[in-house]
Design an enzyme around this catalytic site. Structure first.
Site, PDB file in Angstrom:
ATOM      1  CB  VAL A   1      67.028 -75.441 -76.668  1.00 47.77           C
ATOM      2  CG1 VAL A   1      67.441 -74.394 -77.683  1.00 47.77           C
ATOM      3  CG2 VAL A   1      65.586 -75.896 -76.888  1.00 47.77           C
TER       4      VAL A   1
ATOM      5  CE1 TYR B   1      53.486 -75.652 -77.440  1.00 53.09           C
ATOM      6  CE2 TYR B   1      51.359 -74.710 -76.849  1.00 53.09           C
ATOM      7  CZ  TYR B   1      52.596 -74.587 -77.443  1.00 53.09           C
ATOM      8  OH  TYR B   1      52.948 -73.401 -78.050  1.00 53.09           O
TER       9      TYR B   1
END
Length: 247
Positions: free
Chosen positions: A64, A155
């Site tokens: 993606v 993250y």
């Protein structure tokens, strides 16, 4: 809840939370395009399980973080089903490390998949959803994107960015019949958490007011609600599934 004849794209749908979302959607009547990164056998297993529940399923291999792969993903949905009603941006990776030890590659790779990957798919979804004046976008963020976490700066940054994109897309497309929301899971029992030691798991449970880790079903149930017409007046929200961990 009813997703009958709706078409859903789920990225990272071959395992964990993504797999459970696929199964839940299939059980409610949706047809699926499942994106996966590398493990075709796992993706095929999910496809077969969803088909047993009555769904039509197409698989799409792709990264993606690459726009071309996202274009191919949406083309698969168009060629197979003619439309896209629901997008679940679930694909994500971790490359944990403390700031002083984190490499540029560790930072860039997480941002590329978790943040840019979600943007790529949101961009691909926008035009067809605007044309049909209907759409449900569900972005998977994290409590870490709200509270931060030592050793996960990359993250946390990616997931905080997803929250910002969620709210921005929701404002841009609300008057076109498109809702855009984010789910922020806490500690959920998946392959990622199964590798933790019992000591770490006990420590985690001590910071969760409910005292237990969540289940993938807890996240999938919320995703199904947000994908359904029953959530039609909810947009731009970040909903935590974390047992009260971050309030």
């Amino acid at each position: 809840m009813d997703l009958k004849n709706k078409v859903a794209i789920v990225t990272g749908g071959s395992r964990g939370i993504g797999k459970e979302i696929c199964l839940k959607f299939a059980s409610l009547g949706a047809n699926l395009v499942i994106n996966y990164m590398s493990n075709e056998s796992l993706a095929m297993e999910v496809k077969k399980e969803c088909e047993k529940l009555g769904a039509q399923v197409a698989l799409s291999l792709g990264d993606v973080s690459k726009m071309a792969d996202c274009e191919a993903l949406f083309q698969t949905a168009k060629d197979t089903f003619g439309r896209v009603d629901i997008l679940v941006n679930n694909a994500g990776i971790t490359r944990d490390n403390l700031l002083m030890r984190m490499s540029e590659e560790e930072f860039d790779s997480v941002i590329a998949v978790n943040l840019k990957g979600a943007w790529n798919c949101m961009k691909q979804a926008a035009r067809p959803m605007m044309k049909q004046k209907y759409g449900k976008v569900i972005n998977m963020t994290s409590v870490v994107g709200v509270s931060g976490n030592a050793g996960q700066m990359n993250y946390a940054a990616s997931k905080a960015g997803v929250i910002g994109m969620t709210k921005s897309m929701a404002k841009e497309l609300a008057n076109r019949g498109i809702t855009v929301n984010a789910i922020a899971p806490g500690f959920i029992q998946t392959d990622m958490t199964n590798v933790l030691t019992d000591e770490v798991k006990d420590e985690v449970k001590r910071v969760i007011p409910m005292g237990v880790m969540g289940k993938v079903e807890d996240v999938a149930n919320l995703a199904a609600f947000l994908a359904s017409d029953e959530s039609g007046y909810i947009t731009g929200q970040v909903i935590h599934v974390d047992g009260g961990m971050v309030m």
